[in-house]
Write a protein that holds these residues in place. Structure first.
Motif, PDB file in Angstrom:
ATOM      1  N   UNK A  62       0.876  -1.174   0.000  1.00 37.71           N
ATOM      2  CA  UNK A  62       0.000   0.000   0.000  1.00 37.71           C
ATOM      3  C   UNK A  62       0.911   1.221   0.000  1.00 37.71           C
ATOM      4  N   UNK A  63       0.589   2.182  -0.876  1.00 38.45           N
ATOM      5  CA  UNK A  63       1.448   3.356  -1.013  1.00 38.45           C
ATOM      6  C   UNK A  63       0.621   4.520  -1.559  1.00 38.45           C
ATOM      7  N   UNK A  64       1.056   5.728  -1.269  1.00 39.42           N
ATOM      8  CA  UNK A  64       0.407   6.909  -1.835  1.00 39.42           C
ATOM      9  C   UNK A  64       0.982   7.178  -3.221  1.00 39.42           C
ATOM     10  N   UNK A  65       0.102   7.489  -4.159  1.00 40.03           N
ATOM     11  CA  UNK A  65       0.473   7.799  -5.544  1.00 40.03           C
ATOM     12  C   UNK A  65      -0.204   9.130  -5.892  1.00 40.03           C
ATOM     13  N   UNK A  66       0.483  10.010  -6.624  1.00 39.02           N
ATOM     14  CA  UNK A  66      -0.172  11.265  -7.010  1.00 39.02           C
ATOM     15  C   UNK A  66      -1.456  11.015  -7.812  1.00 39.02           C
TER      16      UNK A  66
END
Length: 181
Positions: free
Chosen positions: A39-43
């Motif tokens: 799980x990761x933040x992506x623009x």
């Protein structure tokens, strides 16, 4: 009289503050990648690069990322789930080896940092540099950790002139990584 003097000063200060803010705040959204392993933040607005574009971009590369999110070549974040064995005890070793390798391969690179940090209770190694690529400079934040016994490499890339806009975002992305052990 004081109100008249304060208004122009206040107005000028407000103009200066807005001039130094980024033109547009970059919104980040949570994504699950690599079959829900990470799980990761992506623009927001970044889309998965097509297979055809990946084939074209990595035609001569030894290895190709598993998935790349991009916003039409301005910036990208790639994920490479390697076959290399990895666990939390090996992240320091990988960090040292990658730094040595990149330092030798890119002698002209400008380094901003490297090492290992703890993110969400897990060791994550990183390299942050500006390096030459195809006749111009690119900013890269490379970070890596173990996921289910294998090494995951993540690389945020943008053109050197875009570093001021993307550097903080790249670090937010790195600091948001949550991977299965």
């Amino acid at each position: 009289m004081k109100k008249v003097v304060l208004f122009p000063v206040t107005f000028c200060l407000m103009l200066l503050m807005t001039a130094f803010r980024p033109a547009a705040e970059i919104e980040l959204i949570k994504k699950r990648v690599l079959s829900e392993r990470v799980e990761i933040l992506i623009p927001k607005g970044f889309e998965v690069m097509s297979e055809q574009q990946m084939d074209f971009n990595y035609a001569r590369a030894q290895s190709r990322p598993s998935v790349i999110y991009t916003n039409s070549k301005e910036a990208s974040i790639s994920f490479t789930y390697t076959d290399n064995t990895a666990d939390q005890d090996m992240i320091d070793m990988y960090a040292g080896n990658f730094y040595k390798t990149y330092s030798k391969q890119f002698k002209e690179a400008k380094w901003f940092g490297n090492g290992v940090k703890e993110i969400a209770g897990r060791k994550v190694g990183y390299l942050e540099l500006m390096k030459p690529e195809l006749g111009h400079e690119v900013y890269q934040l490379i970070f890596f950790t173990d996921v289910e016994g294998k090494l995951l490499m993540c690389t945020f890339t943008c053109a050197d002139r875009q570093k001021p806009e993307w550097e903080t975002v790249a670090k937010q992305i790195m600091n948001s990584i949550k991977a299965n052990g």
